[in-house]
Write a protein that holds these residues in place. Structure first.
Motif, PDB file in Angstrom:
ATOM      1  N   SER A 147      -5.879   9.657  -1.302  1.00 32.52           N
ATOM      2  CA  SER A 147      -7.224  10.181  -1.021  1.00 32.52           C
ATOM      3  C   SER A 147      -8.164  10.175  -2.219  1.00 32.52           C
ATOM      4  O   SER A 147      -9.341  10.520  -2.082  1.00 32.52           O
ATOM      5  N   GLU A 165     -11.571   8.322  -1.952  1.00 34.46           N
ATOM      6  CA  GLU A 165     -12.457   8.991  -0.992  1.00 34.46           C
ATOM      7  C   GLU A 165     -13.000  10.295  -1.571  1.00 34.46           C
ATOM      8  O   GLU A 165     -14.180  10.627  -1.376  1.00 34.46           O
ATOM      9  N   TYR A 170     -15.656   9.460  -4.204  1.00 39.45           N
ATOM     10  CA  TYR A 170     -16.855   8.904  -3.552  1.00 39.45           C
ATOM     11  C   TYR A 170     -17.660   9.996  -2.856  1.00 39.45           C
ATOM     12  O   TYR A 170     -18.871  10.112  -3.065  1.00 39.45           O
ATOM     13  N   SER A 171     -16.990  10.798  -2.030  1.00 38.45           N
ATOM     14  CA  SER A 171     -17.721  11.782  -1.225  1.00 38.45           C
ATOM     15  C   SER A 171     -18.149  13.001  -2.031  1.00 38.45           C
ATOM     16  O   SER A 171     -19.159  13.641  -1.706  1.00 38.45           O
ATOM     17  N   GLN A 225     -21.438   9.426  -3.856  1.00 34.57           N
ATOM     18  CA  GLN A 225     -22.317   9.159  -2.714  1.00 34.57           C
ATOM     19  C   GLN A 225     -23.686   9.807  -2.841  1.00 34.57           C
ATOM     20  O   GLN A 225     -24.700   9.151  -2.581  1.00 34.57           O
ATOM     21  N   PHE A 265     -14.632   1.570  -3.599  1.00 38.59           N
ATOM     22  CA  PHE A 265     -15.137   2.591  -2.688  1.00 38.59           C
ATOM     23  C   PHE A 265     -15.530   2.030  -1.320  1.00 38.59           C
ATOM     24  O   PHE A 265     -16.159   2.734  -0.524  1.00 38.59           O
ATOM     25  N   GLU A 295     -13.886   1.281   1.459  1.00 35.72           N
ATOM     26  CA  GLU A 295     -13.344   2.001   2.621  1.00 35.72           C
ATOM     27  C   GLU A 295     -13.971   3.387   2.740  1.00 35.72           C
ATOM     28  O   GLU A 295     -14.325   3.829   3.837  1.00 35.72           O
ATOM     29  N   ALA A 296     -14.136   4.062   1.608  1.00 36.24           N
ATOM     30  CA  ALA A 296     -14.751   5.391   1.636  1.00 36.24           C
ATOM     31  C   ALA A 296     -16.202   5.310   2.084  1.00 36.24           C
ATOM     32  O   ALA A 296     -16.681   6.161   2.843  1.00 36.24           O
ATOM     33  N   LYS A 345     -16.548   4.901   5.740  1.00 35.80           N
ATOM     34  CA  LYS A 345     -16.211   6.134   6.462  1.00 35.80           C
ATOM     35  C   LYS A 345     -17.297   7.187   6.322  1.00 35.80           C
ATOM     36  O   LYS A 345     -17.643   7.869   7.294  1.00 35.80           O
ATOM     37  N   HIS A 346     -17.849   7.326   5.115  1.00 34.54           N
ATOM     38  CA  HIS A 346     -18.797   8.412   4.841  1.00 34.54           C
ATOM     39  C   HIS A 346     -20.253   7.959   4.798  1.00 34.54           C
ATOM     40  O   HIS A 346     -21.149   8.792   4.729  1.00 34.54           O
TER      41      HIS A 346
END
Length: 627
Positions: free
Chosen positions: A176, A179, A182-183, A187, A544, A546-547, A550-551
């Motif tokens: 994780s 992610e 990134y989040s 982001q 990043f 994939e993250a 997703k986000h």
């Protein structure tokens, strides 16, 4: 506490203590400083801690502070930050837990004796709390680093392992971490914590540098988690916890990125797992892993040898060989001509021996091998026998065989130029059958030419196989520019962005060092088509990605635009096959290989229609060979 400079406003200032000329007084003052610091609430505590952080990084093997209680002090400061939020948010104390954990990691990096002192000082429990995420991902990063160092040593591993949650936490963090960073940071630019930004850039950069460093730190967070897990993987009792399908399947994709290329990351952990019998079964049974190992084994990755080791161990284990041979054997056959990779000598010989044992030990039922696999191995073994025969052949006979191979190769070139790609590929196969095994340079060219034919025939797997064989034969290994470029294209056709990216970068590096005027970079400028491919694959292989899918994309205050990794793929890249020489070049081309350069700049030079790959944007002009 000790001698204080007349100009210093802080009683007992650590920096003034360090200037004490009397060694015994200096040591006594430092000891007192470490003992009293955790109980003090004065402003400016972060200054001596940051000074200690610099010292620990510069002199990690110096025992002075270890003997005087720095580990006890750092552990107490981490606990204080975890338990006393009022203190943590006062002044600049928010930085202190990070620096304290980093100091522990630096001093335990090289010296087992220091690691033992750290464990006795009680550093593990507060580090575990940071690993849990009690503060932020920034502190998690330095906590997993420090715990990874402590787990490396035989004398301190048991103390780390006694905290059962460490392994589970590390596995979750490895999966994780990208992610999380990134989040929680990357982001939303306007929501970034200021102390995170300061730690990332040391106050020297803006948003762009923060983002670059965040990607690097995210990669380190993942790779250091894998390093900690790797320490557990050497112990078979921990393999059932590690070898869960949901984790194993992700390991080949954990590669550190270009920002952390010195870490073996996921493939390093897979190698440790595959080294043990109890680890090979779960790996062989996990869908997609063997195929991923084959891709890494064939690639130009620095850790290529680790993937080869994994495949060899899986193939040599009777309990797993039948599960992996259909994919592992073709990959290993392609790699059998490799001589060595760095310090790993006689790798090709090990591969041939393993494949020979595989054929000889074949059974019936589930352990039998297919006729296709058996044929591939027998063909390889025949080529090895042929090499032995050729050593006893008169030189005149070898020259005749080489001349015959050249004639057939030229026939293949002629067919290629006329657009008969299948016929050209057949001629190159015929030439390979004639060409002496010792004529490695000529065989490199033939394999590379045939790889180009496979590309045009929409056969990327065959192109990868031939390009890999050319790269294994080449001296130095993996450094034949045209084969790198062709394999980069084939990987792209299969959607393997990381492998394509690594080959494309190596291709550019080889061009920059080449003395060949057709390969060397003109005015140090990277060819447009290579630059486009690299940019495309950097987006596709972005850590990043994939993250972000997703986000959502990156947001800046007052803007709806998206930043790195979210650009549209607005430019198709074209396969290079046309010469950039000043004239047509047909009569001046050399003897061995096709052109690999852009055709769109001079496609009007030929009357023949190009072969077009509408799906992937390839626009390949058929030309004669040029090497």
């Amino acid at each position: 506490m000790g001698k204080v400079s007349a100009d210093c406003p802080y009683p007992g200032c650590f920096f003034c203590v360090m200037k004490e000329g009397n060694p015994s007084k200096r040591r006594a003052s430092i000891l007192k400083f470490f003992q009293e610091l955790p109980s003090q609430d004065d402003d400016g505590q972060v200054l001596p801690i940051s000074g200690l952080w610099n010292t620990a990084m510069a002199h990690p093997n110096d025992p002075e502070f270890i003997e005087l209680g720095i580990f006890e002090c750092m552990a107490a400061l981490i606990w204080k930050g975890l338990k006393n939020r009022r203190w943590l948010t006062h002044d600049q104390n928010i930085y202190i837990p990070y620096y304290a954990a980093h100091i522990i990691g630096s001093y335990t990096m090289n010296m087992e004796e220091f690691a033992e002192r750290a464990v006795h000082a009680g550093v593990i429990p507060p580090l575990v709390e940071l690993l849990r995420g009690r503060l932020t991902w920034v502190e998690q990063r330095v906590a997993v680093r420090a715990l990874g160092h402590l787990a490396t040593y035989a004398s301190t591993f048991a103390a780390v392992a006694s905290h059962g949650e460490i392994l589970e936490l590390s596995i979750q963090l490895a999966m994780s971490s990208l992610e999380i960073v990134y989040s929680h940071f990357y982001q939303y630019v306007d929501r970034r914590l200021s102390y995170h930004c300061d730690l990332l850039t040391r106050g020297m950069g803006g948003v762009e540098m923060e983002s670059r460093k965040a990607e690097e730190w995210a990669s380190q967070l993942q790779c250091w988690s894998l390093q900690l897990i790797n320490c557990f993987a050497f112990k078979p009792e921990f393999l059932p916890t590690i070898c869960k399908p949901e984790f194993l399947i992700k390991l080949p994709g954990m590669w550190g990125g270009l920002v952390n290329e010195n870490s073996p990351a996921g493939i390093g952990l897979l190698r440790t797992i595959c080294h043990h019998k109890h680890g090979r079964g779960p790996v062989a049974s996990c869908p997609g892993i063997v195929e991923a190992l084959c891709n890494i084994a064939r690639s130009s990755d620095d850790w290529q040898y680790m993937a080869i080791d994994c495949l060899l161990w899986l193939l040599q284990d009777p309990s797993t060989s039948h599960k992996v041979m259909d994919k592992a054997v073709p990959a290993l056959v392609d790699l059998a001509e490799i001589s060595s990779l760095g310090d790993h000598k006689k790798l090709g010989e090990s591969i041939v021996n393993a494949l020979q044992e595989c054929v000889q030990s074949q059974g019936t039922g589930r352990n039998s091998i297919s006729s296709r696999i058996q044929e591939e191995v027998e063909e390889l073994l025949s080529s090895r026998q042929r090499l032995k025969w050729e050593k006893n052949m008169p030189k005149e006979d070898l020259h005749i065989k080489q001349a015959a191979a050249l004639v057939v190769k030229l026939e293949g070139n002629s067919l290629f130029s006329s657009g008969n790609i299948s016929g050209a590929a057949s001629k190159y196969s015929e030439a390979l059958a004639l060409c002496p095994m010792r004529s490695k340079k000529e065989r490199v060219v033939l394999y590379s030419n045939r790889a180009q034919c496979h590309l045009l025939l929409q056969q990327p797997l065959a192109a990868i196989s031939d390009a890999t064989r050319a790269l294994c034969l080449h001296n130095p290994v993996n450094r034949h520019a045209k084969s790198l470029w062709r394999r980069a294209q084939a990987y792209d056709m299969l959607g393997l962005a990381k492998e394509s990216l690594l080959d494309a970068i190596l291709f550019i590096n080889e061009c920059s060092q080449s003395t060949d005027p057709d390969l060397s970079l003109r005015q140090n400028k990277v060819p447009d088509y290579a630059e486009r491919l690299v940019k495309k694959q950097m987006r596709a292989a972005w850590l990043f990605r994939e993250a972000a899918s997703k986000h959502g994309g990156v947001h800046c205050e007052g803007a709806d635009g998206e930043l790195c990794g979210q650009e549209s793929d607005d430019s198709e890249w074209e396969t290079a096959s046309e010469s950039e020489m000043g004239n047509d070049g047909r009569d001046e081309m050399g003897e061995d290989d096709f052109e690999w350069k852009n055709d769109f700049e001079r496609k009007d030079k030929y009357d023949k229609a190009p072969v077009k790959d509408m799906k992937h944007g390839y626009n390949v002009q058929l030309t004669e060979d040029e090497e």
